[in-house]
Design an enzyme around this catalytic site. Structure first.
Site: not given
Length: 441
Positions: A121, A149, A153, A205, A254, A258, A261, A264, A322
């Protein structure tokens, strides 16, 4: 095709392994000798469901190789993917030092025309700048393309094999056609192969992640508002989600997002905008809301114990940012642990995969438990920070028996508030309407 993938982190290892699984000959290259040696011996550096089996099978069958030698690794490759990290820099922008260094190495070792594809990225304009830098060194023609991409995760293998779309940024149609041929086995259900300029692909992206992060911060802010006005965010979510213009995806309240990806990438977009004189008000707000949301559990726990956490024991279920990953980067659970320790509490934790990564940070400051129930034995409260499936249907009688006090802070709204109160728990959710406990007697 013969493929080289530089970088064996989360993106690179999944990319290389899945391309090998579809019949290509792939060399994964990394400068970290210990990591490469571990991969050769079957040690997978990240947890991703299904990945270990694919790595082992394709390495055994010879389609997947690992090397620290970039020159030999790219020698026979038709396509070279750059999948090195682009972490957040001190100024909030993406640190591209790894991309520039790898690009120069590739240029110095090109032995014929190749397609160089940036998988990392990267900010808009990186493809153009990398091509310029490489042309100063390379002696043979080459192309630089972008192929962002969109892997989640915990579901990366499925996402790679059944993509919503494949996005390619290329200057020449011939380059796009080469990449279309590579990805054709994954597009058999008529998923689109989208060709655009590298600049548009780079931006795509970031825009995707910014929008998803915005939805999370939005529903979290609405959940906090629901609590104040005695509304139930789950009812509200159902009420809006059936609107086809809105949908249900990423509208689960929630304790904040975090991972590697969203945080940042939001900050990289902020940096990109400010560097061109544009004030990114919405993205600044999304980041601010998310950081504040990570304090929600801290505030609920502190308020329940009336500001006195010294000597209290808190059990925490879930450490990864997660489920289905061991990634703890910017995980809300770590914010909670830091606050609990600072307040003098004892912390007992369980996570199916992330304990080794957390132990590397906290050492013996907290207690690590192999099983969920071990984390709450004698604890004054249970906190759920990550919604692993194995936490959804526990034995509540066992939980009540093990807890010193039947108090649950549900940071992911895993449990039903009404049922929890009926069973005698003091229950705190995120934006949930919690019924009053029945009167004694």
């Amino acid at each position: 095709m013969k493929i080289a993938v530089i970088g064996t982190g989360y993106v690179g290892l999944v990319q290389g392994t899945c391309l090998a699984e579809s019949g290509n000959d792939v060399v994964c290259i990394d400068k970290l000798a210990d990591k490469i040696e571990g991969l050769k011996q079957g040690r997978i550096p990240i947890y991703e469901p299904g990945l270990a089996e694919l790595v082992h099978r394709n390495y055994r069958d010879g389609r997947l190789k690992f090397s620290t030698d970039l020159a030999s690794g790219i020698a026979d490759a038709e396509i070279v993917f750059i999948a090195v990290g682009t972490p957040q820099g001190d100024d909030g922008g993406a640190d591209l030092s790894g991309v520039w260094a790898v690009g120069r190495q590739i240029a110095e070792n090109l032995n014929g025309p190749k397609v160089i594809v940036i998988k990392s990225t990267v900010p808009v304009g990186t493809n153009a700048e990398l091509a310029r830098q490489m042309k100063e060194v390379a002696r043979v023609p080459f192309d630089v393309a972008n192929n962002p991409e969109f892997l989640k995760e915990g579901a990366a293998i499925e996402d790679f094999n059944k993509p919503d779309r494949v996005v390619v940024g290329a200057r020449r149609p011939e380059v796009a056609e080469i990449l279309h041929e590579l990805y054709a086995p994954f597009l058999r259900t008529d998923r689109p192969f989208l060709v655009m300029s590298p600049e548009s692909a780079e931006m795509t992206k970031y825009v995707a992640n910014c929008l998803l992060a915005t939805k999370i911060s939005f529903i979290n802010e609405m959940a906090n508002l629901c609590e104040i006005y005695q509304a139930d965010v789950n009812d509200v979510r159902r009420g809006i989600g059936h609107d086809q213009r809105i949908g249900f995806h990423f509208l689960h309240p929630g304790v904040g997002y975090g991972g590697s990806c969203f945080p940042k990438d939001i900050r990289a977009v902020v940096h990109m905008a400010k560097s061109r004189g544009l004030e990114p008000r919405m993205m600044l707000a999304v980041d601010e809301v998310n950081e504040a949301q990570k304090q929600v559990l801290v505030r609920k726990v502190t308020d329940h114990f009336q500001g006195d956490l010294a000597g209290k024991t808190i059990g925490v279920w879930g450490l990864a940012f997660k489920p289905r990953t061991d990634d703890i980067r910017e995980a809300p659970a770590l914010v909670l642990i830091d606050a609990l320790l600072a307040a003098g509490a004892q912390v007992r934790v369980h996570d199916p995969e992330a304990i080794p990564n957390v132990r590397a940070i906290y050492g013996e400051k907290i207690t690590y438990c192999d099983r969920p129930y071990g984390a709450i034995e004698g604890a004054d409260a249970l906190v759920i920070a990550t919604e692993w499936n194995e936490f959804r249907n526990p034995d509540f009688e066992v939980i009540k028996r093990l807890l010193g006090r039947p108090v649950v802070f549900d940071g992911r709204n895993v449990f039903d508030p009404e049922r929890m109160v009926e069973m005698g728990f003091t229950y705190y959710g995120i934006g949930r309407l919690v019924p009053e406990a029945p009167a004694a007697g």
